[in-house]
Design a protein around this motif. Structure first.
Motif, PDB file in Angstrom:
ATOM      1  N   ALA A  94       0.827  -1.210   0.000  1.00 28.71           N
ATOM      2  CA  ALA A  94       0.000   0.000   0.000  1.00 28.71           C
ATOM      3  C   ALA A  94       0.857   1.254   0.000  1.00 28.71           C
ATOM      4  O   ALA A  94       0.446   2.299  -0.508  1.00 28.71           O
ATOM      5  N   LEU A  95       2.060   1.165   0.555  1.00 27.69           N
ATOM      6  CA  LEU A  95       2.916   2.341   0.695  1.00 27.69           C
ATOM      7  C   LEU A  95       3.945   2.492  -0.416  1.00 27.69           C
ATOM      8  O   LEU A  95       4.029   3.543  -1.066  1.00 27.69           O
ATOM      9  N   PHE A  96       4.759   1.459  -0.652  1.00 27.38           N
ATOM     10  CA  PHE A  96       5.987   1.621  -1.426  1.00 27.38           C
ATOM     11  C   PHE A  96       5.801   2.007  -2.891  1.00 27.38           C
ATOM     12  O   PHE A  96       6.552   2.865  -3.391  1.00 27.38           O
TER      13      PHE A  96
ATOM     14  N   THR B 282      -7.946   4.439  -0.922  1.00 24.71           N
ATOM     15  CA  THR B 282      -7.592   3.016  -0.983  1.00 24.71           C
ATOM     16  C   THR B 282      -6.298   2.747  -0.230  1.00 24.71           C
ATOM     17  O   THR B 282      -6.191   1.782   0.541  1.00 24.71           O
ATOM     18  N   GLN B 283      -5.300   3.602  -0.461  1.00 25.13           N
ATOM     19  CA  GLN B 283      -4.031   3.451   0.252  1.00 25.13           C
ATOM     20  C   GLN B 283      -4.235   3.565   1.758  1.00 25.13           C
ATOM     21  O   GLN B 283      -3.717   2.753   2.534  1.00 25.13           O
TER      22      GLN B 283
ATOM     23  N   ILE C 196      -3.499   0.664   4.622  1.00 29.70           N
ATOM     24  CA  ILE C 196      -2.502   0.964   5.650  1.00 29.70           C
ATOM     25  C   ILE C 196      -3.105   0.780   7.043  1.00 29.70           C
ATOM     26  O   ILE C 196      -2.464   0.225   7.946  1.00 29.70           O
ATOM     27  N   HIS C 197      -4.347   1.213   7.224  1.00 29.77           N
ATOM     28  CA  HIS C 197      -5.015   1.019   8.513  1.00 29.77           C
ATOM     29  C   HIS C 197      -5.344  -0.455   8.754  1.00 29.77           C
ATOM     30  O   HIS C 197      -5.270  -0.925   9.891  1.00 29.77           O
ATOM     31  N   ILE C 198      -5.712  -1.169   7.693  1.00 30.36           N
ATOM     32  CA  ILE C 198      -5.938  -2.617   7.809  1.00 30.36           C
ATOM     33  C   ILE C 198      -4.659  -3.299   8.294  1.00 30.36           C
ATOM     34  O   ILE C 198      -4.691  -4.186   9.167  1.00 30.36           O
TER      35      ILE C 198
END
Length: 312
Positions: A76-78, A99-100, A104-106
């Motif tokens: 989700a980040l990179f 969506t990101q 990230i929270h998931i």
């Protein structure tokens, strides 16, 4: 009169890393290598557990969820970070940003819940060893895993439904990646319900995780000190200490990230480093720690590389 409920744009502007021209290439190489290490280590752990039937046991079925969750967070980040560093693009579509933030929270809540479930598994194994195989069956473990993911999806789903109902009147993000607090800064409406629910989710996750880990580890410590076998006691304490270090690392990084949003005078570079660290260090260390510390997994990985990758 300005209409503050006007949805300004579907294109958002992120703060970015503000890199100098000479630091762009080293930053890109570092981010790329970090992502490759995370992908390699977590995929090796996943494939080792999936492809070896001897590891299809409750403990390893639960452990399997940790690298899966780590891949969700890092992926989700990179890709977005690499694109931003290489192309110096500080814009992002609103739907991609949401969506990101969601994944990230998931990842964050999932990591806490999975480590909590692992603490419970260790509690049964150490405190009730004769009943472990009876209690911790594969079907029972699958129920635990299902509850972990459903509770995670429910809490985060409601969080983002509450976010998406609010109108936006800003398009400049305050962070280098998207998350719920940053998205709330775009809103020009009353966010009291969102703030209350956000605190509620933090309280629920912390009460469940810290309460469970505190109880299980107290029971494990009592059982270890009552044990007359020094080797068993040392092995149990070593296993629990490793698990506790991983949990505390995740908790501290998450806590620092939350606090950084509340401190207005904190350096923006420090805030960005803390936020990104939560998605770099745990996903990198988890497969290495659990892969090296778990004898069965370590032996399977060594056997695979010695026979397949580096045959004599």
């Amino acid at each position: 009169m300005v209409d503050y409920y006007y949805n300004t744009s579907f294109s958002l502007t992120l703060k970015g890393f503000d890199l100098s021209p000479e630091s762009v290439f080293p930053a890109f190489i570092f981010a790329t290598l970090s992502y490759m290490v995370i992908l390699f280590c977590n995929l090796v752990l996943i494939l080792t557990i999936v492809l070896n039937k001897s590891l299809h046991q409750p403990m390893y079925l639960l452990l399997l969820n940790l690298p899966i969750n780590d891949l969700i967070g890092s992926t989700a980040l990179f890709p977005q970070v690499l694109k931003e560093i290489l192309l110096d693009t500080k814009t992002m579509h609103f739907s991609a940003c949401v969506t990101q933030a969601f994944f990230i929270h998931i990842y964050g809540v999932g990591a806490v819940f999975i480590l909590t479930a692992m603490a419970y598994d260790r509690y049964i194994a150490i405190c009730l060893p004769l009943k472990y195989t009876t209690i911790m069956t594969n079907s029972y473990m699958m129920k635990i895993i299902t509850i972990v993911w459903l509770l995670n999806l429910l809490l985060m789903g409601v969080l983002f439904i509450l976010l998406l109902r609010l109108p936006r009147c800003r398009s400049v993000m305050t962070h280098v990646y998207c998350d719920n607090p940053s998205l709330l800064t775009l809103v020009c409406a009353n966010t009291t319900i969102n703030n209350i629910y956000g605190l509620f989710t933090v309280a629920v996750t912390q009460i469940i995780s810290n309460g469970t880990i505190l109880y299980t580890y107290l029971q494990i410590l009592i059982a270890c000190f009552r044990s007359k076998r020094s080797d068993t006691r040392a092995k149990a304490l070593q296993t629990c200490a490793t698990h506790l270090i991983v949990f505390l690392l995740l908790e501290c990084l998450g806590l620092f990230t939350i606090i950084s949003y509340r401190l207005k005078n904190i350096s923006p570079h420090l805030r960005r480093f803390i936020g990104v660290s939560t998605l770099i260090f745990p996903p990198t260390l988890n497969p290495i720690i659990y892969g090296l510390k778990t004898k069965d997994i370590r032996n399977k990985v060594i056997h695979f590389f010695s026979k397949t990758i580096f045959p004599l």
